[in-house]
Scaffold this motif. Structure first.
Motif, PDB file in Angstrom:
ATOM      1  N   HIS A  90       0.911  -1.415   0.142  1.00 19.31           N
ATOM      2  CA  HIS A  90       0.175  -0.082   0.086  1.00 19.31           C
ATOM      3  C   HIS A  90       0.882   1.288  -0.049  1.00 19.31           C
ATOM      4  N   THR A  91       2.300   1.064  -0.436  1.00 22.57           N
ATOM      5  CA  THR A  91       2.694   2.538  -0.365  1.00 22.57           C
ATOM      6  C   THR A  91       3.737   2.339  -1.599  1.00 22.57           C
ATOM      7  N   SER A  92       4.279   3.601  -1.955  1.00 20.74           N
ATOM      8  CA  SER A  92       5.105   3.676  -3.253  1.00 20.74           C
ATOM      9  C   SER A  92       6.641   2.902  -2.803  1.00 20.74           C
ATOM     10  N   ILE A  93       6.773   2.980  -1.791  1.00 17.75           N
ATOM     11  CA  ILE A  93       8.272   2.058  -1.288  1.00 17.75           C
ATOM     12  C   ILE A  93       8.043   0.877  -1.569  1.00 17.75           C
ATOM     13  N   GLU A  95       5.824  -0.646  -3.752  1.00 15.18           N
ATOM     14  CA  GLU A  95       5.754  -0.966  -5.133  1.00 15.18           C
ATOM     15  C   GLU A  95       7.074  -1.032  -5.941  1.00 15.18           C
ATOM     16  N   GLY A  96       7.909   0.028  -5.480  1.00 15.93           N
ATOM     17  CA  GLY A  96       9.359   0.069  -5.940  1.00 15.93           C
ATOM     18  C   GLY A  96      10.138  -1.288  -5.677  1.00 15.93           C
ATOM     19  N   TRP A  97       9.891  -1.651  -4.287  1.00 15.35           N
ATOM     20  CA  TRP A  97      10.589  -2.745  -3.985  1.00 15.35           C
ATOM     21  C   TRP A  97      10.136  -4.124  -4.568  1.00 15.35           C
ATOM     22  N   SER A 131      16.411   0.301 -11.846  1.00 10.15           N
ATOM     23  CA  SER A 131      15.323   0.307 -10.731  1.00 10.15           C
ATOM     24  C   SER A 131      15.805   0.795  -9.448  1.00 10.15           C
ATOM     25  N   LEU A 134      14.720   4.020  -7.955  1.00 11.88           N
ATOM     26  CA  LEU A 134      13.076   4.177  -7.118  1.00 11.88           C
ATOM     27  C   LEU A 134      13.455   3.985  -5.560  1.00 11.88           C
ATOM     28  N   SER A 135      14.505   3.675  -5.084  1.00 13.05           N
ATOM     29  CA  SER A 135      14.786   3.515  -3.758  1.00 13.05           C
ATOM     30  C   SER A 135      15.558   4.602  -3.028  1.00 13.05           C
ATOM     31  N   VAL A 139      13.472   9.778  -5.051  1.00 16.34           N
ATOM     32  CA  VAL A 139      11.979   9.798  -5.167  1.00 16.34           C
ATOM     33  C   VAL A 139      11.339  10.604  -4.197  1.00 16.34           C
ATOM     34  N   GLU A 142       8.481  15.602  -6.323  1.00 12.79           N
ATOM     35  CA  GLU A 142       7.350  15.208  -6.886  1.00 12.79           C
ATOM     36  C   GLU A 142       7.243  15.881  -8.392  1.00 12.79           C
TER      37      GLU A 142
END
Length: 295
Positions: A90-93, A95-97, A131, A134-135, A139, A142
């Motif tokens: 449920h977080t962008s973190i 999703e990136g992981w 990728s 993204l970590s 990030v 915005e």
């Protein structure tokens, strides 16, 4: 028990060098190594690259557990209350992981199943390396600035990976060339190809590094003695040392090899190993820098 912060540094220190080694070596085998030695070099790197890919995969999986423990304030707190599930799904973190885990698994499979097809491994491992943008600090921004920051970080990772990750392969190829008296023509082609790639890689590392620094700091720093800025200065110093070695290789040793000087082959091999050692030191600083606030 190791604290979450130190665990994150360890995870990053395992992930970056391993992923960079897979990407840089496969790129070297695909586009730089002479055809006469490509197959033998590929066989020698098959097991080390598989181990490196597996390490990167395991470290990427462990990344989210360290992240959750940092957010929760401890390992026990991270294991309760559904924090880990929320973080992952449920977080962008998260999703990136998940994306990084998928790409790390694909890279491991590509190395295991098709180590003799380095172009494919280069492509998949390049996606994995990119990728990582993204970590990190990229990030934080915005909108358009965020997209530009991620893009600059991805370029920095790929260019740095091409440069640093191929140094061991270059040193091994040069060691082989030094032992073969009839391979000077192939060695000249190898050095010429690597020099062209290295020039572009170094230029992109410098340009994207400047862009990343401006994005991270947001202007001229007020606190010039912050831990982040001190470590950043140390990283820049090491990179400048690598560039100095690369410049000597390009304008002194490479022409000597082209002119038929066999002694220069050994000197270039030693210089590549020295650059590789500096690169490891840079990655150690990067592992720490990613856990610190640039502000």
């Amino acid at each position: 028990m190791i604290g979450p912060g130190n665990a994150m540094i360890a995870v990053r220190l395992a992930t970056y060098p391993a992923a960079i080694l897979v990407y840089g070596t496969s790129l070297f085998l695909a586009f730089i190594a002479p055809n006469s030695t490509k197959a033998s070099l590929g066989r020698r790197f098959a097991l080390p690259l598989l181990i490196a890919a597996a390490i990167a995969l395991a470290a990427t999986i462990a990344w989210v557990f360290a992240e959750a423990a940092i957010i929760a304030g401890g390992w026990r707190e991270a294991a309760t209350g559904g924090l880990l599930q929320t973080l992952v799904f449920h977080t962008s973190i998260g999703e990136g992981w998940l994306l990084r885990c998928c790409l790390a698994a694909l890279t491991t499979l590509a190395v295991a199943a098709t180590f003799d097809r380095p172009v494919l491994v280069t492509f998949v491992s390049g996606l994995q390396l990119a990728s990582f943008a993204l970590s990190g600090h990229a990030v934080m921004n915005e909108g358009i600035a965020g997209v530009a920051h991620v893009a600059a970080d991805a370029v920095h990772l790929l260019a740095g990976g091409a440069w640093a990750g191929s140094l061991i392969a270059l040193a091994l190829a040069l060691s082989h060339a030094a032992s073969q008296s009839d391979s000077l023509h192939d060695t000249r082609r190898l050095v010429a190809r690597y020099s062209r790639m290295g020039q572009w890689a170094v230029a992109l590392v410098v340009a994207s590094g400047i862009a990343n620094t401006l994005f991270d700091i947001g202007g001229w720093p007020v606190d010039r003695l912050s831990p982040y800025l001190l470590l950043l200065a140390a990283k820049i110093t090491l990179v400048l040392a690598m560039i100095a070695l690369a410049t000597r290789n390009r304008f002194v040793l490479s022409p000597s090899i082209a002119g038929g000087d066999p002694v220069a082959i050994g000197k270039l091999r030693n210089a590549a190993l020295a650059e590789a050692i500096l690169a490891v030191c840079v990655l150690a600083l990067v592992a720490v820098l990613g856990t610190l606030s640039p502000m």
